[in-house]
Design a protein around this motif. Structure first.
Motif, PDB file in Angstrom:
ATOM      1  N   PRO A   1       0.798  -1.265   0.085  1.00  0.00           N
ATOM      2  CA  PRO A   1       0.024   0.115   0.110  1.00  0.00           C
ATOM      3  C   PRO A   1       0.719   1.368   0.071  1.00  0.00           C
ATOM      4  O   PRO A   1       1.772   1.239   0.597  1.00  0.00           O
ATOM      5  CB  PRO A   1      -1.080  -0.165   0.991  1.00  0.00           C
ATOM      6  N   ARG A   2       0.484   2.132  -0.819  1.00  0.00           N
ATOM      7  CA  ARG A   2       1.186   3.540  -0.970  1.00  0.00           C
ATOM      8  C   ARG A   2       1.128   4.296   0.497  1.00  0.00           C
ATOM      9  O   ARG A   2       0.069   4.100   1.225  1.00  0.00           O
ATOM     10  CB  ARG A   2       0.740   4.394  -1.962  1.00  0.00           C
TER      11      ARG A   2
ATOM     12  N   PHE B   1      -7.639  -0.511  -2.440  1.00  0.00           N
ATOM     13  CA  PHE B   1      -7.877  -1.731  -1.483  1.00  0.00           C
ATOM     14  C   PHE B   1      -6.550  -2.461  -1.256  1.00  0.00           C
ATOM     15  O   PHE B   1      -6.297  -3.055  -2.100  1.00  0.00           O
ATOM     16  CB  PHE B   1      -9.158  -2.503  -1.699  1.00  0.00           C
ATOM     17  N   PRO B   2      -5.822  -2.325   0.124  1.00  0.00           N
ATOM     18  CA  PRO B   2      -6.402  -1.824   1.166  1.00  0.00           C
ATOM     19  C   PRO B   2      -6.056   0.107   0.976  1.00  0.00           C
ATOM     20  O   PRO B   2      -5.438   0.269  -0.084  1.00  0.00           O
ATOM     21  CB  PRO B   2      -5.449  -2.316   2.099  1.00  0.00           C
ATOM     22  N   GLY B   3      -6.719   0.657   1.873  1.00  0.00           N
ATOM     23  CA  GLY B   3      -6.435   2.100   1.790  1.00  0.00           C
ATOM     24  C   GLY B   3      -5.076   2.610   1.905  1.00  0.00           C
ATOM     25  O   GLY B   3      -4.177   1.755   2.394  1.00  0.00           O
ATOM     26  N   PRO B   4      -4.655   3.672   1.359  1.00  0.00           N
ATOM     27  CA  PRO B   4      -3.177   4.261   1.636  1.00  0.00           C
ATOM     28  C   PRO B   4      -2.793   4.267   3.369  1.00  0.00           C
ATOM     29  O   PRO B   4      -3.537   4.238   4.084  1.00  0.00           O
ATOM     30  CB  PRO B   4      -3.348   5.649   1.360  1.00  0.00           C
ATOM     31  N   THR B   5      -1.689   3.764   3.393  1.00  0.00           N
ATOM     32  CA  THR B   5      -0.808   3.836   4.825  1.00  0.00           C
ATOM     33  C   THR B   5      -0.600   5.232   5.346  1.00  0.00           C
ATOM     34  O   THR B   5      -0.187   6.073   4.514  1.00  0.00           O
ATOM     35  CB  THR B   5       0.158   2.949   4.643  1.00  0.00           C
TER      36      THR B   5
ATOM     37  N   LEU C   1      -4.141   0.791   6.922  1.00  0.00           N
ATOM     38  CA  LEU C   1      -3.184   0.842   7.753  1.00  0.00           C
ATOM     39  C   LEU C   1      -2.551   1.963   8.269  1.00  0.00           C
ATOM     40  O   LEU C   1      -2.432   3.131   7.524  1.00  0.00           O
ATOM     41  CB  LEU C   1      -1.801  -0.113   7.205  1.00  0.00           C
ATOM     42  N   HIS C   2      -2.104   2.100   9.500  1.00  0.00           N
ATOM     43  CA  HIS C   2      -1.688   3.498   9.970  1.00  0.00           C
ATOM     44  C   HIS C   2      -0.663   3.103  11.069  1.00  0.00           C
ATOM     45  O   HIS C   2      -0.548   2.382  11.983  1.00  0.00           O
ATOM     46  CB  HIS C   2      -2.696   4.143  10.979  1.00  0.00           C
TER      47      HIS C   2
ATOM     48  N   VAL D   1      -3.598 -10.841   0.392  1.00  0.00           N
ATOM     49  CA  VAL D   1      -2.664 -10.210   1.237  1.00  0.00           C
ATOM     50  C   VAL D   1      -2.124  -8.852   0.440  1.00  0.00           C
ATOM     51  O   VAL D   1      -2.031  -8.958  -0.587  1.00  0.00           O
ATOM     52  CB  VAL D   1      -1.168 -11.051   1.417  1.00  0.00           C
ATOM     53  N   ASN D   2      -2.572  -7.892   1.209  1.00  0.00           N
ATOM     54  CA  ASN D   2      -2.583  -6.477   0.648  1.00  0.00           C
ATOM     55  C   ASN D   2      -3.551  -6.514  -0.563  1.00  0.00           C
ATOM     56  O   ASN D   2      -3.089  -5.632  -1.594  1.00  0.00           O
ATOM     57  CB  ASN D   2      -1.093  -5.929   0.334  1.00  0.00           C
TER      58      ASN D   2
END
Length: 556
Positions: free
Chosen positions: A75-76, A116-120, A239-240, A304-305
């Motif tokens: 994820p970017r 998807f996933p959203g940006p980190t 992710l955060h 995965v991701n």
């Protein structure tokens, strides 16, 4: 109070009408409910031998790729739109897109910023972050930063809705920041879901995260009341990462050798969509799922991701894998196996809430929905070209495979595994606890139907279930009928015991989610030293959560 409880029992009965769980099905998903004494914690030992999964699996109807043929996406990392005054500001648009998850097959998704996933989001401990979310989806949303030490106004309470353009105005809406509104579930459309403390806004909402907490992998996801499960299933998760000086001082793998891995399961219909058995496919009115899936929705494709069974090229060196189980209901037991059958150690250095005091080595690592593990895997010594498979020992058929790593080259490695990781973990003692509380998590009998309940009661946003004093140390004793990953908002905790014995090896460190196996009990200890206000604790099996397995925690 009795009158309100009756109304809520009726509300939950309405949810399950036409999808009422049969007596036989109750035994399938949880064993004999009579074994759980009302308000007590006594369970039959027979429940300890239930199956390794809770839920029903959907089957895909599209041709699926062979495992380990697609590259692992990463994820970017989102860039702030502004940085000033010691704080960072971000903007994220929630919108529908169509993307290829299965090659050649278009799949509709709900996303954070189109992916998807959203940006980190990458943050520093103690440096505040604000995130403006714009809702361009067709339904209300709520954002929860899972694992965040967050003031109540930004924690993502399930009725603090961000309404989309054109959503019916109930006459009780008031812009966030201008005062409190009398919001209601489903965007204010259900008369039994009145919440006098809800704060709704239209189109946008700004969430503020002080991030006064240890370095850890957090994640953000939708938390809308009654519809969390289908929203996450459609793609609303990201992710955060929080970092700090303690972590930076260690010679851990970093850069390309630190990999975030969001593990999910999904299924794909013939048209490429990801089917979900909602009673209301539009997610506008009637909540819940069809009866066969009431214990949880499982998919037959492991992502995965966002990629099915991907492969990632690595150096012959040590890697740091930041693992998140973002599945609705599926549990995993992960194992890394080389082509010659040799099992690689999974060396845990962190958990839900950051670094452990010292590493813990696992041959297999169980991970429940919403849990995170920070592990080191050393590919040194493997010949170039080697394939290391990550397997799910709780899976069967296609769900036994997760992803793979291919050793692509030799390389220099300056990382190391410290014998001591962190010295800042709190030492709460049982004799410090001001109160000991008991909670049972089980399928429950309501007035006119069945649901998932805590202490015999389904969720009511207008009821305070637990009142805790700011700064108090408490011990909570938890018991489950089937698999229940229990998540506590705001506060990190430590696992004191399981089944009256010692914690399991993967319980080390500070956690915010503890996975209870069928018939299992556990004790946790925490200090409520974050912020005052209204928070939640709930099962993170997302279907259980949507069907009543949440409770209110008021910090005063």
């Amino acid at each position: 109070m009795a009158e309100r409880a009756g109304r809520w029992a009726g509300r939950w009965a309405g949810r399950w009408a036409g999808a009422e769980v049969s007596r036989r099905r109750v035994f399938e998903i949880g064993g004999s409910l009579g074994l759980v004494a009302a308000g007590g914690l006594t369970l039959s030992g027979g429940l300890a031998h239930r199956p390794a999964s809770t839920g029903r699996e959907l089957r895909s109807a599209v041709p699926l790729p062979e495992p380990y043929t697609l590259p692992l996406p990463v994820p970017r990392v989102l860039s702030p739109v502004a940085t000033a005054g010691g704080a960072d500001r971000y903007e994220i648009t929630q919108r529908a897109v169509t993307a290829e998850i299965v090659p050649g097959v278009p799949t509709p998704l709900w996303t954070y910023d189109g992916t998807f996933p959203g940006p980190t989001i990458e943050s520093r401990r103690g440096r505040p972050v604000t995130v403006l979310h714009r809702n361009e989806l067709p339904v209300p949303t709520v954002v929860h930063l899972h694992g965040g030490r967050t003031p109540a106004a930004s924690d993502g309470y399930p009725t603090d809705l961000v309404l989309p353009h054109g959503w019916p105005d109930t006459g009780q809406e008031q812009e966030h920041g201008q005062g409190q509104a009398h919001g209601q579930g489903h965007g204010g459309r259900h008369p039994a879901m009145h919440d006098p403390r809800a704060v709704t806004s239209r189109l946008t909402r700004e969430y503020t995260f002080p991030l006064d907490q240890r370095a850890a992998l957090l994640w953000y996801h939708d938390h809308r009341m009654d519809f969390t499960a289908p929203a996450i299933w459609r793609g609303l998760a990201g992710l955060h990462v929080v970092r700090d000086d303690v972590e930076d001082a260690l010679d851990l793998p970093r850069g390309d050798r630190e990999l975030p891995l969001m593990i999910t399961d999904r299924a794909f219909a013939a048209d490429g969509s990801m089917p979900y058995p909602s009673l209301d496919p539009l997610l506008r009115g009637r909540p819940g799922v069809s009866e066969p899936f009431s214990a949880g929705v499982l998919g037959d494709v492991i992502l995965v991701n966002g990629a099915p069974w991907p492969v990632h090229e690595v150096d012959a060196a040590r890697y740091r894998l930041r693992l998140l189980n973002a599945s609705n209901a599926r549990h995993y037991e992960l194992e890394a196996v080389a082509a010659d059958g040799r099992r690689l150690d999974l060396v845990q250095i962190g958990g839900d809430q950051g670094l452990l005091a010292a590493p813990v080595t696992h041959a297999r690592l169980p991970i429940a929905p919403a849990e995170r593990y920070d592990v080191l895997v050393d590919f040194a010594g493997l010949p170039v070209g080697s394939l290391v498979r990550v397997l799910n020992r709780l899976g069967a058929g296609r769900t036994r495979d997760v992803m793979a790593f291919r050793v692509a080259r030799t390389a220099r490695d300056t990382s190391r595994l410290p014998a001591r990781l962190a010295g800042d973990l709190p030492e709460w003692r049982r004799d410090e606890a001001s109160v000991v509380r008991d909670f049972s998590f089980r399928a429950g009998h309501l007035e006119h139907g069945r649901g998932w309940v805590i202490g015999g009661r389904p969720f009511d946003p207008a009821r305070t279930d637990v009142t805790a004093r700011l700064g108090a140390v408490e011990v909570w004793r938890l018991v489950a009928d089937v698999h229940h990953p229990i998540h506590l908002h705001l506060a990190a905790f430590r696992v004191l015991s399981r089944g009256g014995g010692a914690p399991l090896p993967h319980d080390a460190g500070l956690k915010d989610t503890v996975a209870l196996r069928p018939g299992e009990s556990a004790e946790i200890i925490t200090r409520f030293d974050g912020y005052r206000g209204r928070y939640l604790f709930h099962c993170h099996n997302a279907e259980h959560e949507d069907m009543g397995m949440m409770a209110n925690l008021e910090i005063v």
